[in-house]
Design an enzyme around this catalytic site. Structure first.
Site, PDB file in Angstrom:
ATOM      1  CB  SER A  45      81.198  45.399  18.431  1.00  0.00           C
ATOM      2  OG  SER A  45      81.470  44.040  18.185  1.00  0.00           O
ATOM      3  CD  GLU A  46      78.375  43.734  21.585  1.00  0.00           C
ATOM      4  OE1 GLU A  46      77.379  44.456  21.691  1.00  0.00           O
ATOM      5  OE2 GLU A  46      78.885  43.426  20.495  1.00  0.00           O
ATOM      6  CB  THR A  47      84.742  42.691  26.102  1.00  0.00           C
ATOM      7  OG1 THR A  47      85.594  43.413  25.202  1.00  0.00           O
ATOM      8  CG2 THR A  47      85.598  41.770  26.955  1.00  0.00           C
TER       9      THR A  47
END
Length: 273
Positions: A45-47
């Site tokens: 979902s996020e890096t």
């Protein structure tokens, strides 16, 4: 370059919300196109990408977050994951300060292993129920609120916890209803279970149908539920399949988000930045 996958807002591997974390040695970020390519490859979902800043400034690290599809203005779980890596590797101790698109943020490590994020509180403005939202979400809203510039979600109150847990949204239709996504919430059915409210977060507009645990959403959930429950310190359960707990503390214009994190993968990025 080392890349780590960290499960945030949990004390157990394979639960909470996984985030990619890359600590850069450079004094500036690489081209955004390359950061986006890496985030798409990681496909979480996020890096988070962070690089150190010169001593003596308002922040110690510059921080950016990318979904597989786009850069975002605010992200809680990937900030928690970044702080966890900094603390676990000895790169930082005590309070870590970050400069991000949403302003200055901080994370403080505690002796018990938990971390507390200091984020801006999201303003809540009641809005009429948008046409088609109930059909897209699959439940009738009790009330709907806009959450302001940085979060950019619609906060949707539902009648009870089972209604939140039972949601099966039409993600394509839901994407048209908010700048970032939709947070569905209700009071806990039984607060004796260790949480005061439940939520789920849907963000198809930025490439995430359902986010496992959304720290930034709790900057809106905290003032919403604190006003209704009459307490500034609460615990929220994000009732996704992976699930996770976020302890929230409303402090006026700032909201404190406390949780734990676990590193599950520690590897090497072989391509050049």
């Amino acid at each position: 370059m080392r890349i780590r996958i960290v499960d945030a807002f949990t004390d157990r591997p394979f639960s909470g919300n996984p985030a990619g974390v890359l600590l850069l040695e450079s004094a500036a970020f690489p081209d955004a196109v390359r950061l986006q390519e890496i985030a798409a490859e990681v496909n979480l979902s996020e890096t988070a990408f962070a690089h150190p800043l010169p001593p003596g400034g308002a922040a110690d690290w510059a921080l950016r977050w990318f979904t597989p599809a786009t850069e975002v203005d605010m992200c809680g779980h990937a900030t928690l994951a970044t702080a966890h890596v900094l603390h676990a590797t000895g790169r930082a101790t005590g309070t870590m300060r970050f400069s991000a698109r949403c302003g200055l943020l901080s994370a403080t490590a505690h002796p018990d292993g938990s971390l507390t994020l200091d984020f801006p509180t999201s303003p809540l403005a009641p809005v009429p129920v948008p046409a088609g939202l109930a059909e897209a979400l699959g439940a009738e809203p009790v009330a709907v609120y806009d959450t302001g510039e940085y979060v950019g979600d619609l906060l949707v109150e539902l009648r009870d916890e089972p209604a939140v847990r039972a949601l099966t949204p039409d993600f394509a239709a839901l994407a048209a209803h908010a700048r970032r996504g939709v947070i569905a919430t209700a009071a806990a059915e039984d607060p004796a279970r260790g949480y005061d409210y439940v939520s789920r977060g849907f963000f198809p507009g930025v490439g995430i149908d359902e986010d496992p645990v959304t720290g930034s959403a709790h900057t809106a959930l905290a003032p919403f539920w604190s006003a209704r429950l009459g307490r500034d310190d609460l615990t929220g359960l994000q009732a996704s399949a992976r699930s996770g707990l976020v302890r929230t503390a409303l402090r006026g214009e700032r909201t404190l988000l406390t949780g734990t994190a676990v590193t599950v993968i520690d590897g090497e990025l072989l391509t050049a930045l």
